[in-house]
Design a protein around this motif. Structure first.
Motif, PDB file in Angstrom:
ATOM      1  N   ASN A 182       0.765  -1.102   0.003  1.00  0.00           N
ATOM      2  CA  ASN A 182       0.070  -0.130   0.071  1.00  0.00           C
ATOM      3  C   ASN A 182       0.734   1.362   0.055  1.00  0.00           C
ATOM      4  O   ASN A 182       0.348   2.394  -0.211  1.00  0.00           O
ATOM      5  N   HIS A 183       2.334   1.321   0.266  1.00  0.00           N
ATOM      6  CA  HIS A 183       2.701   2.387   0.389  1.00  0.00           C
ATOM      7  C   HIS A 183       4.307   2.315  -0.330  1.00  0.00           C
ATOM      8  O   HIS A 183       5.334   3.064  -0.442  1.00  0.00           O
ATOM      9  N   TYR A 184       4.398   1.194  -1.343  1.00  0.00           N
ATOM     10  CA  TYR A 184       5.616   1.116  -1.990  1.00  0.00           C
ATOM     11  C   TYR A 184       5.961   2.210  -3.040  1.00  0.00           C
ATOM     12  O   TYR A 184       7.160   2.447  -3.400  1.00  0.00           O
ATOM     13  N   PHE A 185       5.140   3.204  -3.434  1.00  0.00           N
ATOM     14  CA  PHE A 185       5.291   4.337  -4.480  1.00  0.00           C
ATOM     15  C   PHE A 185       5.867   5.618  -3.402  1.00  0.00           C
ATOM     16  O   PHE A 185       6.162   6.324  -4.286  1.00  0.00           O
ATOM     17  N   TYR A 186       5.831   5.283  -2.394  1.00  0.00           N
ATOM     18  CA  TYR A 186       6.592   6.458  -1.533  1.00  0.00           C
ATOM     19  C   TYR A 186       8.057   6.025  -1.000  1.00  0.00           C
ATOM     20  O   TYR A 186       8.235   4.732  -1.303  1.00  0.00           O
ATOM     21  N   GLN A 187       8.954   6.808  -0.712  1.00  0.00           N
ATOM     22  CA  GLN A 187      10.017   6.612  -0.377  1.00  0.00           C
ATOM     23  C   GLN A 187      10.083   6.059   1.210  1.00  0.00           C
ATOM     24  O   GLN A 187      10.929   6.651   2.060  1.00  0.00           O
ATOM     25  N   ILE A 188       9.699   4.959   1.326  1.00  0.00           N
ATOM     26  CA  ILE A 188       9.697   4.174   2.651  1.00  0.00           C
ATOM     27  C   ILE A 188      10.915   3.379   2.705  1.00  0.00           C
ATOM     28  O   ILE A 188      11.657   3.102   1.817  1.00  0.00           O
ATOM     29  N   TYR A 219      12.350  -7.760  -0.109  1.00  0.00           N
ATOM     30  CA  TYR A 219      11.031  -7.861  -0.745  1.00  0.00           C
ATOM     31  C   TYR A 219      10.588  -6.447  -1.166  1.00  0.00           C
ATOM     32  O   TYR A 219       9.752  -6.691  -2.347  1.00  0.00           O
ATOM     33  N   LEU A 220      10.794  -5.501  -0.649  1.00  0.00           N
ATOM     34  CA  LEU A 220      10.351  -4.213  -1.088  1.00  0.00           C
ATOM     35  C   LEU A 220      10.999  -3.870  -2.409  1.00  0.00           C
ATOM     36  O   LEU A 220      10.063  -3.265  -3.280  1.00  0.00           O
ATOM     37  N   ILE A 221      12.152  -4.174  -2.583  1.00  0.00           N
ATOM     38  CA  ILE A 221      12.707  -4.070  -4.067  1.00  0.00           C
ATOM     39  C   ILE A 221      12.105  -4.680  -4.951  1.00  0.00           C
ATOM     40  O   ILE A 221      11.667  -4.197  -6.123  1.00  0.00           O
ATOM     41  N   ARG A 222      11.821  -5.940  -4.679  1.00  0.00           N
ATOM     42  CA  ARG A 222      11.400  -7.109  -5.722  1.00  0.00           C
ATOM     43  C   ARG A 222       9.586  -6.579  -6.026  1.00  0.00           C
ATOM     44  O   ARG A 222       9.362  -6.705  -7.182  1.00  0.00           O
ATOM     45  N   TYR A 223       8.972  -6.157  -4.989  1.00  0.00           N
ATOM     46  CA  TYR A 223       7.717  -5.819  -5.313  1.00  0.00           C
ATOM     47  C   TYR A 223       7.763  -4.405  -6.066  1.00  0.00           C
ATOM     48  O   TYR A 223       6.820  -4.322  -7.147  1.00  0.00           O
ATOM     49  N   ARG A 224       8.612  -3.428  -5.877  1.00  0.00           N
ATOM     50  CA  ARG A 224       8.699  -2.397  -6.389  1.00  0.00           C
ATOM     51  C   ARG A 224       9.061  -2.537  -7.937  1.00  0.00           C
ATOM     52  O   ARG A 224       8.428  -1.930  -9.074  1.00  0.00           O
ATOM     53  N   ILE A 225       9.999  -3.290  -8.128  1.00  0.00           N
ATOM     54  CA  ILE A 225      10.375  -3.917  -9.713  1.00  0.00           C
ATOM     55  C   ILE A 225       9.330  -4.642 -10.342  1.00  0.00           C
ATOM     56  O   ILE A 225       9.042  -4.229 -11.562  1.00  0.00           O
ATOM     57  N   SER A 226       8.446  -5.439  -9.689  1.00  0.00           N
ATOM     58  CA  SER A 226       7.432  -6.086 -10.181  1.00  0.00           C
ATOM     59  C   SER A 226       6.151  -5.145 -10.788  1.00  0.00           C
ATOM     60  O   SER A 226       5.657  -5.242 -11.842  1.00  0.00           O
ATOM     61  N   ARG A 227       6.142  -3.985  -9.951  1.00  0.00           N
ATOM     62  CA  ARG A 227       5.181  -2.880 -10.278  1.00  0.00           C
ATOM     63  C   ARG A 227       5.543  -2.439 -11.492  1.00  0.00           C
ATOM     64  O   ARG A 227       4.840  -1.760 -12.583  1.00  0.00           O
ATOM     65  N   GLY A 228       6.967  -2.095 -11.537  1.00  0.00           N
ATOM     66  CA  GLY A 228       7.551  -1.390 -12.606  1.00  0.00           C
ATOM     67  C   GLY A 228       7.286  -2.175 -14.034  1.00  0.00           C
ATOM     68  O   GLY A 228       7.105  -1.701 -15.115  1.00  0.00           O
ATOM     69  N   MET A 229       7.648  -3.308 -13.791  1.00  0.00           N
ATOM     70  CA  MET A 229       7.461  -4.312 -15.042  1.00  0.00           C
ATOM     71  C   MET A 229       6.096  -4.192 -15.879  1.00  0.00           C
ATOM     72  O   MET A 229       5.922  -4.226 -16.863  1.00  0.00           O
ATOM     73  N   LEU A 252      18.025   6.562 -12.500  1.00  0.00           N
ATOM     74  CA  LEU A 252      19.052   5.573 -12.521  1.00  0.00           C
ATOM     75  C   LEU A 252      19.309   4.808 -11.737  1.00  0.00           C
ATOM     76  O   LEU A 252      19.553   3.597 -11.716  1.00  0.00           O
ATOM     77  N   VAL A 253      18.793   4.842 -10.347  1.00  0.00           N
ATOM     78  CA  VAL A 253      18.776   3.957  -9.295  1.00  0.00           C
ATOM     79  C   VAL A 253      17.847   3.068  -9.683  1.00  0.00           C
ATOM     80  O   VAL A 253      17.902   1.695  -9.660  1.00  0.00           O
ATOM     81  N   PHE A 254      16.676   3.235 -10.415  1.00  0.00           N
ATOM     82  CA  PHE A 254      15.474   2.307 -10.782  1.00  0.00           C
ATOM     83  C   PHE A 254      16.030   1.503 -11.906  1.00  0.00           C
ATOM     84  O   PHE A 254      15.970   0.226 -11.874  1.00  0.00           O
ATOM     85  N   SER A 255      16.519   1.956 -12.746  1.00  0.00           N
ATOM     86  CA  SER A 255      17.018   1.357 -13.791  1.00  0.00           C
ATOM     87  C   SER A 255      18.304   0.325 -13.590  1.00  0.00           C
ATOM     88  O   SER A 255      18.249  -0.581 -14.125  1.00  0.00           O
ATOM     89  N   LYS A 256      19.133   0.655 -12.802  1.00  0.00           N
ATOM     90  CA  LYS A 256      20.117  -0.118 -12.342  1.00  0.00           C
ATOM     91  C   LYS A 256      19.684  -1.655 -11.584  1.00  0.00           C
ATOM     92  O   LYS A 256      20.060  -2.476 -11.655  1.00  0.00           O
ATOM     93  N   LEU A 257      18.916  -1.073 -10.510  1.00  0.00           N
ATOM     94  CA  LEU A 257      18.238  -2.133  -9.887  1.00  0.00           C
ATOM     95  C   LEU A 257      17.256  -3.076 -10.778  1.00  0.00           C
ATOM     96  O   LEU A 257      17.396  -4.546 -10.650  1.00  0.00           O
ATOM     97  N   PHE A 258      16.624  -2.580 -11.929  1.00  0.00           N
ATOM     98  CA  PHE A 258      15.670  -3.313 -12.806  1.00  0.00           C
ATOM     99  C   PHE A 258      16.640  -4.050 -13.629  1.00  0.00           C
ATOM    100  O   PHE A 258      16.253  -5.269 -13.792  1.00  0.00           O
ATOM    101  N   LYS A 259      17.639  -3.705 -14.166  1.00  0.00           N
ATOM    102  CA  LYS A 259      18.526  -4.450 -14.842  1.00  0.00           C
ATOM    103  C   LYS A 259      19.208  -5.578 -13.987  1.00  0.00           C
ATOM    104  O   LYS A 259      19.207  -6.820 -14.588  1.00  0.00           O
TER     105      LYS A 259
END
Length: 291
Positions: A182-188, A219-229, A252-259
């Motif tokens: 419910n809060h992944y889109f904030y900088q938590i 878990y937070l990173i994976r959930y954010r990346i899955s939403r990005g996908m 850039l941080v998002f792109s590196k983690l996504f890659k």
């Protein structure tokens, strides 16, 4: 026989969580109700006397200061004591969030009975709302606020049997996962999650590794990346907008983690999945043309 006062509501404005009816009754000795099933939830609070509550073969002897929950479509029976018949008040409610809100205060599932405090406060709240028996926009909102207020007071006064250690741990993990979703889109951060759940960061890490085989951060990173996908596949948002939508201010941080997690850059992933989407649309169009 019971001497009852009931507020029965026919109209409703809300859908997530709403009051169906509420009431108060002084019961005569051995007065009973059921076996019966209800279409909604009910909470009974015993104000005086004693009685028995049954769910199938399970039987509970209850007295003043205790309460019981009736769940939808579950057959129940309850009966006043022969010598000290009970008086009780009840609140009937329903909605898409009702089960979740009950779980938040510790009720539902295996937990159907409880002890409570703040009896006079709860009685006054209910008797006040029962006077609002005519329809008006004001009363609609007041009845809705009553239900939330009722749960708020109950949440700080209710006492249920202690859950097992395993059940308590699972509840912490469940609430942490819900917070992330419910809060992944904030900088938590993990500390925010731990504070919300009410445990230390180290203990939260221990629980995630034990029950989910991963850390809260992972878990937070994976959930954010899955939403990005998902957003890359179905939307035309820019990479920058998708990055922010997933809780990363720096693309850039998002792109590196996504890659790192997916194996492709966001642009590569979008190109490949847009091609797949276009092919699916083409096939659907062909099928429609054929029909």
């Amino acid at each position: 026989m019971e001497d009852a006062y009931v507020l029965q509501l026919k109209n409703r404005k809300f859908s997530e969580f709403y009051l169906c009816f509420c009431g108060y009754a002084d019961c005569s000795p051995l007065h009973s109700f059921g076996p019966a099933v209800r279409p909604n939830y009910l909470i009974h609070l015993i104000l005086q006397g004693k009685g028995k509550y049954m769910i199938g073969e399970e039987s509970y002897n209850l007295e003043a200061g205790e309460g019981f929950l009736i769940e939808p479509e579950v057959s129940t029976f309850y009966q006043a004591d022969a010598e000290q018949p009970w008086s009780y008040m009840w609140v009937g409610f329903s909605g898409t969030k009702a089960k979740e809100y009950l779980r938040d205060i510790g009720l539902g599932g295996e937990q159907k009975t409880f002890r409570f405090r703040n009896m006079e406060e709860l009685k006054k709240m209910q008797f006040d709302i029962m006077k609002r028996d005519n329809y008006s926009v004001e009363n609609e909102f007041l009845r809705e606020s009553f239900l939330y207020h009722f749960f708020a007071v109950l949440s700080r006064s209710i006492k249920v049997e202690s859950k097992s250690k395993s059940e308590s741990q699972n509840l912490y993990v469940q609430r942490a996962v819900e917070y992330i979703q419910n809060h992944y889109f904030y900088q938590i951060h993990v500390t925010d999650i731990a504070d919300y759940v009410g445990v230390t960061r180290g203990y939260l890490y221990h629980l995630f590794v034990k029950h989910l085989a991963t850390s809260p951060q992972e878990y937070l990173i994976r959930y954010r990346i899955s939403r990005g996908m998902e957003l890359l596949s179905v939307s035309e948002l820019s990479i920058e907008d998708i990055s922010r939508s997933c809780g990363y201010e720096d693309p850039l941080v998002f792109s590196k983690l996504f890659k790192k997690k997916v194996g492709d850059t966001p642009s590569q992933y979008r190109k490949e999945n847009w091609q797949t989407k276009k092919e699916d649309l083409r096939k659907r169009k062909e099928n429609l043309d054929y029909i």
